[in-house]
Design a protein around this motif. Structure first.
Motif, mmCIF file in Angstrom:
data_model
loop_
_atom_site.group_PDB
_atom_site.id
_atom_site.type_symbol
_atom_site.label_atom_id
_atom_site.label_comp_id
_atom_site.label_asym_id
_atom_site.label_seq_id
_atom_site.Cartn_x
_atom_site.Cartn_y
_atom_site.Cartn_z
ATOM 1 N N GLY A 1 74.412 77.048 -66.866
ATOM 2 C CA GLY A 1 73.645 77.337 -65.659
ATOM 3 C C GLY A 1 73.978 76.411 -64.508
ATOM 4 N N ASP A 2 74.175 75.118 -64.800
ATOM 5 C CA ASP A 2 74.490 74.146 -63.757
ATOM 6 C C ASP A 2 75.858 74.419 -63.146
ATOM 7 N N LEU A 3 76.862 74.666 -63.996
ATOM 8 C CA LEU A 3 78.196 74.969 -63.488
ATOM 9 C C LEU A 3 78.205 76.296 -62.727
ATOM 10 N N SER A 4 77.446 77.266 -63.207
ATOM 11 C CA SER A 4 77.353 78.546 -62.497
ATOM 12 C C SER A 4 76.699 78.360 -61.128
ATOM 13 N N THR A 5 75.677 77.502 -61.069
ATOM 14 C CA THR A 5 75.017 77.217 -59.794
ATOM 15 C C THR A 5 75.986 76.582 -58.808
ATOM 16 N N MET A 6 76.738 75.583 -59.291
ATOM 17 C CA MET A 6 77.695 74.909 -58.423
ATOM 18 C C MET A 6 78.742 75.893 -57.889
ATOM 19 N N PHE A 7 79.242 76.746 -58.769
ATOM 20 C CA PHE A 7 80.235 77.738 -58.363
ATOM 21 C C PHE A 7 79.642 78.724 -57.361
ATOM 22 N N LEU A 8 78.433 79.194 -57.649
ATOM 23 C CA LEU A 8 77.789 80.176 -56.779
ATOM 24 C C LEU A 8 77.516 79.597 -55.404
ATOM 25 N N VAL A 9 77.036 78.358 -55.355
ATOM 26 C CA VAL A 9 76.713 77.727 -54.082
ATOM 27 C C VAL A 9 77.971 77.531 -53.242
ATOM 28 N N HIS A 10 79.061 77.093 -53.884
ATOM 29 C CA HIS A 10 80.292 76.871 -53.127
ATOM 30 C C HIS A 10 80.891 78.193 -52.648
ATOM 31 N N VAL A 11 80.792 79.229 -53.440
ATOM 32 C CA VAL A 11 81.276 80.535 -52.998
ATOM 33 C C VAL A 11 80.476 81.016 -51.791
ATOM 34 N N MET A 12 79.158 80.855 -51.844
ATOM 35 C CA MET A 12 78.316 81.245 -50.718
ATOM 36 C C MET A 12 78.648 80.427 -49.474
#
Length: 791
Positions: A219-230
């Motif tokens: 979840g943490d890595l997915s959050t980091m990836f999602l935030v940077h993509v946004m």
């Protein structure tokens, strides 16, 4: 000196953007005072210097925090929640001008307390990266990936739906931003928050804790990836070249960490002797590089927290380097820096004016409740559908829904940047406090770590092992007497290229003449000259590995620990390495002539405890002094194995191991099934159906197990327990090894009346007959107990 905050970023809900504020300061800075005698009429002048002011702030926060923690700890309140309560307690005090000048000094607060707090929080995230095992996150199970991703997306979607539902036509941009920030941050899953909670609840090494950590890492890595993509997608329309530049810089930075810094840290590990401390110069260099990474990401318009965290991920976890960093800095950071950070952040909230905007409070109360349930329910359902008990599923869902210092840091950052109003920030602080207070209490009520510490939710046994999966075995030895028989048994398990063996060897030594336990990992087959007693028992296993042409991988460890705690090291290792079988030596030692030479009741108590708590199947190896018979590579059926099958899950597990051994052309297997006379009736239970299915290929011997298998199947009709004793005595000298099940919880006519005469219940009745001193035999015996799944 007044400072002006910059305008909010175009996308203020992005959590990893870098914000810069400009302030005027006095140079040279006033750091050290001359003491209280500098101005005898006004001794408080010393607090116009930054260092005395910081020391006073630290003393106040430390004393108040630990007084409150001492009071609340018996109620199950965590340290983080106590720090927030300390901030709330100090809030009325801050209204006093004398106290307010300490924490909100216009000239020094930004320079000192905030700098120290952010510095400490950067270190905290660095250590979080060190503790996060990337291999665990990348090699996680489908269950952890599904739970981690679904819990994140469900919370975000529910938050978005709530925002759309409550959107008003005349809504200001400030309100939209505040609501978006609140729902997004509440949807996040933080690895560091969950890791701290699990550590404080003392369930970090349980199966529940490991599942929570892997899901949180995803979840943490997915959050980091999602935030940077946004972030990149938002900025790409405005400045494509800037986005490309940031991506290239970040790619080069990550490449530098992986291919330069990480190999250097592995080089440091190789230069560190087994069991020895890492040199201080390497610890200092590692911390300096971590600070350098934080500064670098700050220069590239990213948050300095990202640089420190990414470098922490590259540090090899565990001993010696990762554990040395944790041991040296974790206690200091958690007790010193984080207390300051949490209290300083909580003091920014104004609890008196919280109800000045009822509509805002109602919205966030509803939104936070819904996003909490949107994370809790998928976690509970996902874990429950994967055969986790309901209470454990509920505890797991609560853990995954917990909030802590990471969420508080996001809110504080947005409050400092004037993105959030005082009322909204106060509501968010209260939401975190309620979450951090209630969840640990509920988890303690639902989950008992003492009874379920090593409980496994997955089938970790031989029966459920896939044909092409590696067989993971944990072999335990106490003395050199245990080594030959253990290696001989491991050699019989028939590793293949499709299903190789991974053997974890633990040499257990009782802790004497020292204060603290010692854990030595014999990496790279290197042994220190100080561990002579240990490596004499370890080297033969590496020699065995070398003789098996890459089909066996050996990882050896030495554990020096109190006798009463040895079972914890064994069970923790089995849980951590996901082994399918633990092999323990029997507590009796026989001489070469077959007479009883020694009996160690400490080892017996250890075996009994492991049988009760093991997270996988367990085998107890009885070596009755037979000289180990080498198997000739070119001689078929040179080693004879007997298997007594009475029925039940332990016998099915034992038969699975025996069938794997029979795939070795050097082994001849004889399976003797004992059938009670009354079992010939038409009454058939489910265990009998499973037994028949397990024996089908053994009966037919039709090549299912391999065309070269030498298997003989025999059925013996019996009436009572006395005939079972006669059979045991008649076949005791016919084989080199006999495998039996423990028959834990199984009642049979074939064993009737024998339990009263059983000397060692941990072996089961049949195993006890083979271990008896009345039996005139030197045959080796393996007693197998299938994994006990605790529901």
């Amino acid at each position: 000196m007044a400072g002006a905050s910059p305008p909010p970023s175009p996308m203020p809900f992005l959590l990893y953007e870098n914000e810069t504020s400009e302030y005027c300061i006095v140079l040279p800075p006033k750091v050290n005072s001359a003491g209280i005698w500098e101005n005898e009429t006004s001794p408080s002048v010393i607090f116009s210097y930054s260092l005395p002011l910081l020391e006073l702030q630290v003393v106040l926060t430390f004393v108040i925090t630990h007084v409150i923690y001492t009071i609340l700890r018996p109620l199950g309140i965590t340290l983080f929640a106590s720090q927030m309560f300390a901030g709330i307690t100090m809030s009325p005090m801050v209204k006093l001008e004398s106290v307010r000048s300490i924490f909100f000094n216009e000239e020094l607060s930004i320079e000192v307390i905030d700098t120290v707090a952010v510095f400490g929080f950067t270190l905290f995230l660095f250590l979080t990266g060190v503790k996060m095992d990337m291999k665990l996150a990348l090699r996680t199970t489908k269950r952890s990936v599904g739970i981690g991703v679904v819990s994140l997306l469900s919370s975000i979607l529910v938050g978005a739906a709530i925002n759309e539902t409550f959107k008003q036509p005349n809504e200001t941009e400030q309100v939209k931003t505040e609501r978006l920030i609140g729902t997004v941050i509440e949807a996040l899953t933080s690895f560091s928050v969950i890791a701290c909670l699990l550590a404080e609840l003392k369930i970090l090494n349980t199966e529940l804790g490991r599942l929570a950590l892997t899901s949180a890492a995803v979840g943490d890595l997915s959050t980091m990836f999602l935030v940077h993509v946004m972030s990149l997608s938002r900025n790409f329309t405005a400045s494509p070249l800037l986005v490309i530049e940031r991506v290239v810089i970040m790619f080069c930075f990550i490449t530098l960490i992986i291919f330069v810094f990480r190999p250097l840290m592995h080089w440091v590990i190789k230069r560190t002797p087994d069991g020895g401390p890492v040199a201080d110069v390497y610890i200092t260099a590692t911390m300096m590089v971590a600070f350098g990474c934080a500064v670098f990401t700050h220069w590239t318009d990213r948050s300095p927290l990202i640089g420190a965290f990414l470098f922490g991920l590259a540090v090899p976890d565990g001993p010696p380097l990762g554990s040395a960093l944790i041991d040296k800095f974790e206690c200091f950071i958690n007790a010193f820096f984080l207390s300051i950070y949490v209290i300083a952040s909580t003091l920014r909230a104004n609890f008196g004016n919280m109800l000045s905007d009822p509509s805002t409070v109602k919205f966030f109360t509803f939104a936070f409740s819904m996003t909490f349930l949107a994370k809790l329910i998928p976690c509970c359902i996902g874990s429950f559908l994967n055969f986790m008990p309901f209470r454990d599923s509920l505890a797991f869902g609560l853990i995954m829904s917990s909030k802590g210092i990471v969420q508080l840091s996001h809110y504080s950052t947005f409050r400092d940047n004037k993105v959030l109003s005082e009322t909204v920030f106060t509501a968010m602080v209260i939401a975190i406090l309620v979450n951090a207070t209630i969840i640990p209490i509920l988890v303690r009520f639902l989950y008992d770590p003492d009874s379920r510490k090593y409980a496994a939710y997955e089938q970790r046994n031989l029966m459920h092992l896939k044909p092409d999966a590696e067989l993971r075995i944990l072999a335990c030895v106490h003395t050199s007497y245990n080594v030959p028989a253990m290696i001989n048994l491991l050699d019989l398990t028939c590793p293949t290229r499709e299903s190789p063996n991974v053997v974890y060897v633990i040499h257990l030594i009782a802790l004497m003449a020292r204060n603290s336990p010692v854990f030595i990992a014999h990496h790279n087959h290197e042994f220190s000259t100080t561990s002579t007693r240990s490596f004499e028992n370890i080297i033969p296993f590496y020699q065995y590995e070398g003789n098996r042409w890459g089909l066996v991988t050996v990882n050896a460890f030495t554990v020096i620990t109190p006798r009463k705690l040895m079972h914890e090291d064994i069970c923790t290792m089995a849980l951590d390495k996901q082994t399918s079988l633990i092999i323990l030596p029997f507590h009796r030692k026989w001489s070469m002539d077959g007479s009883l030479e020694e009996e160690n009741n400490v080892v017996r108590n250890l075996n009994c405890t492991v049988l009760d708590q093991a997270p996988c199947s367990v085998g107890i190896l009885i070596d009755r002094g037979r000289r180990q018979k080498p198997m000739k590579p070119s001689s078929p059926s040179s080693y004879s194995i007997g298997m007594l099958f009475l029925g039940g899950k332990d016998d099915r597990e034992a038969l699975t191991l025996a069938k794997r051994m029979a795939q070795d052309p050097r082994v001849k297997l004889t399976v003797t099934r004992l059938i009670a006379y009354q079992d010939c009736s038409n009454v058939v239970d489910w265990d009998t159906v499973l037994d028949t299915e397990m024996l089908k290929d053994v009966k037919q011997n039709n090549g299912v197990l391999g065309n070269w298998c030498d298997i003989t199947y025999v059925e013996e009709m019996m009436h009572c327990g006395s005939q079972t004793i006669k059979l045991v005595r008649s076949i005791a000298n016919d084989y080199d090894l006999i495998i039996v099940g423990r028959h834990y919880g199984v009642e049979s006519v074939l064993l009737a009346g024998l339990s009263e005469w059983s000397e060692f219940p941990e072996l089961g009745i049949v195993g006890d007959l083979f271990a008896s001193t009345d039996l005139n035999s030197k045959v080796s015996v393996l007693v197998v107990q299938q994994q006990i799944v605790k529901m």
